[in-house]
Scaffold this motif. Structure first.
Motif, PDB file in Angstrom:
ATOM      1  N   UNK A  50       0.703  -1.216   0.082  1.00  0.00           N
ATOM      2  CA  UNK A  50      -0.015  -0.165   0.070  1.00  0.00           C
ATOM      3  C   UNK A  50       0.879   1.407  -0.053  1.00  0.00           C
ATOM      4  N   UNK A  51       1.956   1.398   0.668  1.00  0.00           N
ATOM      5  CA  UNK A  51       2.636   2.477   0.711  1.00  0.00           C
ATOM      6  C   UNK A  51       3.717   2.866  -0.321  1.00  0.00           C
ATOM      7  N   UNK A  52       3.851   1.802  -1.553  1.00  0.00           N
ATOM      8  CA  UNK A  52       4.868   1.665  -2.201  1.00  0.00           C
ATOM      9  C   UNK A  52       4.583   2.894  -3.319  1.00  0.00           C
ATOM     10  N   UNK A 108       8.276  10.521 -14.011  1.00  0.00           N
ATOM     11  CA  UNK A 108       8.879  11.542 -13.517  1.00  0.00           C
ATOM     12  C   UNK A 108       7.862  12.110 -12.459  1.00  0.00           C
ATOM     13  N   UNK A 109       6.978  11.296 -11.931  1.00  0.00           N
ATOM     14  CA  UNK A 109       5.920  11.673 -10.876  1.00  0.00           C
ATOM     15  C   UNK A 109       5.700  10.384 -10.013  1.00  0.00           C
ATOM     16  N   UNK A 110       6.017  10.590  -8.682  1.00  0.00           N
ATOM     17  CA  UNK A 110       5.710   9.652  -7.657  1.00  0.00           C
ATOM     18  C   UNK A 110       4.411   9.207  -7.747  1.00  0.00           C
ATOM     19  N   UNK A 111       4.036   7.857  -7.981  1.00  0.00           N
ATOM     20  CA  UNK A 111       2.774   7.424  -8.073  1.00  0.00           C
ATOM     21  C   UNK A 111       2.614   6.033  -7.428  1.00  0.00           C
ATOM     22  N   UNK A 112       1.362   6.144  -6.595  1.00  0.00           N
ATOM     23  CA  UNK A 112       1.093   4.846  -5.730  1.00  0.00           C
ATOM     24  C   UNK A 112       1.072   3.609  -6.733  1.00  0.00           C
TER      25      UNK A 112
END
Length: 187
Positions: free
Chosen positions: A40-42, A48-52
């Protein structure tokens, strides 16, 4: 000032949110069994965008001890692997070129006891949260009594109802913690 019903409803709502939060927290604790909530927290760097992770890949549990991550976009495979490693969940991902497999290792007896202690500590935090809600509700009752909104008898009855609500919610919380401990110890 708050009515009797508002005090009780507010306390119950907050206590149930504490239990829901506890369930969510316990779901992330590894018990030797594969569970997709471990991921879940990954966060994964995607264009270029932090995505779940769960937004860019399908996460399934095909076997009791295996989590399968299937990216919707195969070009994200290396970034997904990197994101899982950076999340430090204690499981090394195996990349086969199409999917990533995470094999959840069997917990040792010693590790089971450590995890069980963590489960108990998390449960204690939940109890503290519920007791804080009880204190808030009791303060509201006392204030209502002092401000002559409630008679002494009504205030006493309301305090008893808040205490019963607290006892019931703590019993439910303990049941959730016991279930998780059984899952950890029996893996």
């Amino acid at each position: 000032m708050a009515s009797q019903k508002e005090i009780l409803d507010n306390a119950k709502s907050k206590m149930q949110k504490s239990i829901a939060s506890l369930r969510k927290e316990l779901a992330t604790i590894r018990a030797g069994r594969a569970n997709s909530s471990l991921l879940n927290g990954v966060q994964v760097e995607y264009y270029g965008v932090p995505t779940p992770l769960n937004q860019i890949a399908s996460i399934t549990v095909p076997e009791a001890r295996v989590i399968m991550v299937s990216p919707y976009d195969k070009s994200a495979l290396d970034n997904i692997e990197k994101g899982i490693l950076e999340a430090d969940i204690g499981i090394n991902p195996a990349n086969d070129g199409d999917n990533i497999r995470l094999v959840v290792p069997q917990l040792t007896e010693e590790r089971r006891k450590e995890v069980s202690k963590k489960v108990k500590a998390t449960g204690e935090q939940g109890k503290v949260a519920i007791r804080n809600v009880r204190r808030e509700a009791m303060d509201a009752v006392k204030k209502g009594n002092k401000d002559d909104e409630f008679s002494d008898d009504v205030a006493h009855d309301l305090e008893n109802r808040v205490q019963k609500l607290t006892d019931d919610q703590i019993k439910e919380l303990e049941s959730v913690v016991d279930d998780k401990e059984q899952e950890v110890m029996n893996g």
